[in-house]
Motif scaffolding. Structure first.
Motif, PDB file in Angstrom:
ATOM      1  N   LEU A 153       0.821  -1.209   0.000  1.00 56.78           N
ATOM      2  CA  LEU A 153       0.000   0.000   0.000  1.00 56.78           C
ATOM      3  C   LEU A 153       0.857   1.262   0.000  1.00 56.78           C
ATOM      4  CD1 LEU A 153      -2.631   1.608   0.317  1.00 56.78           C
ATOM      5  CD2 LEU A 153      -2.487   1.183   2.785  1.00 56.78           C
ATOM      6  N   GLY A 154       1.855   1.311   0.876  1.00 53.75           N
ATOM      7  CA  GLY A 154       2.642   2.523   1.032  1.00 53.75           C
ATOM      8  C   GLY A 154       3.333   2.966  -0.244  1.00 53.75           C
ATOM      9  N   GLY A 155       3.833   2.011  -1.015  1.00 58.37           N
ATOM     10  CA  GLY A 155       4.509   2.351  -2.256  1.00 58.37           C
ATOM     11  C   GLY A 155       3.581   3.008  -3.252  1.00 58.37           C
ATOM     12  N   ALA A 156       2.347   2.523  -3.326  1.00 63.40           N
ATOM     13  CA  ALA A 156       1.380   3.109  -4.251  1.00 63.40           C
ATOM     14  C   ALA A 156       1.002   4.526  -3.834  1.00 63.40           C
ATOM     15  CB  ALA A 156       0.131   2.233  -4.326  1.00 63.40           C
ATOM     16  N   VAL A 157       0.809   4.728  -2.538  1.00 57.45           N
ATOM     17  CA  VAL A 157       0.471   6.069  -2.037  1.00 57.45           C
ATOM     18  C   VAL A 157       1.606   7.040  -2.353  1.00 57.45           C
ATOM     19  CG1 VAL A 157       0.019   7.433   0.031  1.00 57.45           C
ATOM     20  CG2 VAL A 157      -1.050   5.181  -0.236  1.00 57.45           C
ATOM     21  N   LEU A 158       2.835   6.627  -2.086  1.00 55.23           N
ATOM     22  CA  LEU A 158       3.982   7.493  -2.340  1.00 55.23           C
ATOM     23  C   LEU A 158       4.119   7.804  -3.825  1.00 55.23           C
ATOM     24  CD1 LEU A 158       6.502   8.909  -1.222  1.00 55.23           C
ATOM     25  CD2 LEU A 158       7.749   6.763  -1.545  1.00 55.23           C
ATOM     26  N   ALA A 159       3.950   6.800  -4.671  1.00 62.60           N
ATOM     27  CA  ALA A 159       4.101   7.010  -6.111  1.00 62.60           C
ATOM     28  C   ALA A 159       3.052   7.976  -6.649  1.00 62.60           C
ATOM     29  CB  ALA A 159       3.995   5.662  -6.840  1.00 62.60           C
ATOM     30  N   ARG A 160       1.802   7.847  -6.194  1.00 60.15           N
ATOM     31  CA  ARG A 160       0.754   8.773  -6.661  1.00 60.15           C
ATOM     32  C   ARG A 160       1.022  10.187  -6.184  1.00 60.15           C
ATOM     33  NH1 ARG A 160      -0.550   6.741 -10.887  1.00 60.15           N
ATOM     34  NH2 ARG A 160      -2.363   8.106 -11.076  1.00 60.15           N
ATOM     35  N   ALA A 161       1.488  10.312  -4.953  1.00 62.56           N
ATOM     36  CA  ALA A 161       1.771  11.642  -4.419  1.00 62.56           C
ATOM     37  C   ALA A 161       2.925  12.305  -5.162  1.00 62.56           C
ATOM     38  CB  ALA A 161       2.084  11.552  -2.930  1.00 62.56           C
ATOM     39  N   LEU A 162       3.997  11.554  -5.434  1.00 63.09           N
ATOM     40  CA  LEU A 162       5.141  12.119  -6.134  1.00 63.09           C
ATOM     41  C   LEU A 162       4.806  12.474  -7.574  1.00 63.09           C
ATOM     42  CD1 LEU A 162       8.079   9.886  -4.836  1.00 63.09           C
ATOM     43  CD2 LEU A 162       7.520  12.237  -4.189  1.00 63.09           C
ATOM     44  N   PHE A 166      -2.489  13.897  -5.756  1.00 63.70           N
ATOM     45  CA  PHE A 166      -2.646  13.877  -4.304  1.00 63.70           C
ATOM     46  C   PHE A 166      -3.985  13.303  -3.860  1.00 63.70           C
ATOM     47  CE2 PHE A 166       0.012  17.691  -5.350  1.00 63.70           C
ATOM     48  CZ  PHE A 166       1.221  17.083  -5.051  1.00 63.70           C
ATOM     49  N   ALA A 167      -5.034  13.584  -4.599  1.00 66.93           N
ATOM     50  CA  ALA A 167      -6.352  13.043  -4.241  1.00 66.93           C
ATOM     51  C   ALA A 167      -6.362  11.524  -4.376  1.00 66.93           C
ATOM     52  CB  ALA A 167      -7.438  13.662  -5.114  1.00 66.93           C
TER      53      ALA A 167
END
Length: 262
Positions: A153-162, A166-167
């Protein structure tokens, strides 16, 4: 992590290229697990099951090490490619492909028939991850090793944010399956805690958890391809960060190594 070859005395899988860098951490952990299992049972060749093994990214190199590998995959096209790949590698006699999936696993293989089971990139896509994982563990002999690899999960959140989405990053955090939107190609993602709970529920004992692709998906490919020594340095960085919880939480994938109890 060790660079030792498995007890079979076969050749070590080649050092990672740009394409194979993403699995280098898993290979190191898996080699050590195979080495320990081979010594424990006093055998050079082990029986390995690769669920969802597709075209043989792991199966063929394992067969080249001397092990007997059964690949269970739902795609006939993938199994055809596996057969061709094994033949080209000269290991066709040690690789067997059968069509099926983890939910109907014991329609095509026997229970307690394997020393090592790989469940890589499977739990994200099955209807019932808990049932699928129970079946993979039940395919192990007592003392056998489970190699579980799933989307983090964390990797996907970070990749979308970078990427500036952000939404979508926020949505993935809140979504029960860790999805960032309707266009998300991955049906389900996990935290390390969720994966270890699933493994523990089968009765298997978790021995290690690693983050995979902590940096590899974030570093521009041109940098790795053009800077002298960059690939090797990135490999060392991935290996060093893999066992650290702070980095594991933002890895693209999570790897769990477990053992079926006697």
């Amino acid at each position: 992590m060790s660079d030792r070859s498995p007890a079979s005395g076969g050749e070590t899988p080649p050092r990672p290229s740009r394409a194979s860098l993403r699995t280098a951490v898993v290979w190191d952990v898996l080699q050590d697990a195979i080495d320990r299992r081979a010594k424990a049972v006093g055998a050079d060749a082990l029986d390995v099951l690769d669920t969802g093994g597709g075209t043989g990214n792991f199966a063929v190199p394992l067969a080249r090490l001397g092990h007997r590998v059964t690949v269970v995959d739902p795609s006939p096209n993938a199994l055809f490619a596996l057969e061709r790949r094994a033949a080209e590698a000269g290991v066709a006699e040690r690789v067997r492909g059968v069509q099926g999936d983890v939910h109907g696993l014991f329609d095509v293989v026997g229970r307690e028939g394997f020393d090592v089971v790989l469940c890589h990139g499977v739990l994200e896509y099955v209807d019932d991850p808990a049932e699928g994982l129970r079946n993979t563990v039940d395919a192990l002999r007592p003392g056998g090793a489970l190699s579980l690899l799933a989307a983090g999960l964390g990797g996907a959140v970070l990749a979308r944010a970078l990427a500036g989405h952000f939404a979508e990053a926020h949505r993935a955090l809140d979504d029960p399956d860790g999805r960032w939107g309707e266009g998300d190609p991955v049906p389900r993602r996990f935290t390390a805690e969720q994966l270890t709970e699933l493994v523990s529920a089968t009765g298997a004992e978790v021995s290690a958890v690693h983050g995979v692709r902590v940096f590899a998906d974030l570093v521009p490919g041109v940098l790795v391809d053009t800077e002298p020594g960059a690939l090797e340095a990135l490999l060392r960085l991935e290996a060093a960060a893999a066992e650290l919880a702070a980095f594991r939480s933002v890895a693209t994938q999570l790897h769990v190594l477990a053992e079926r109890q006697a």
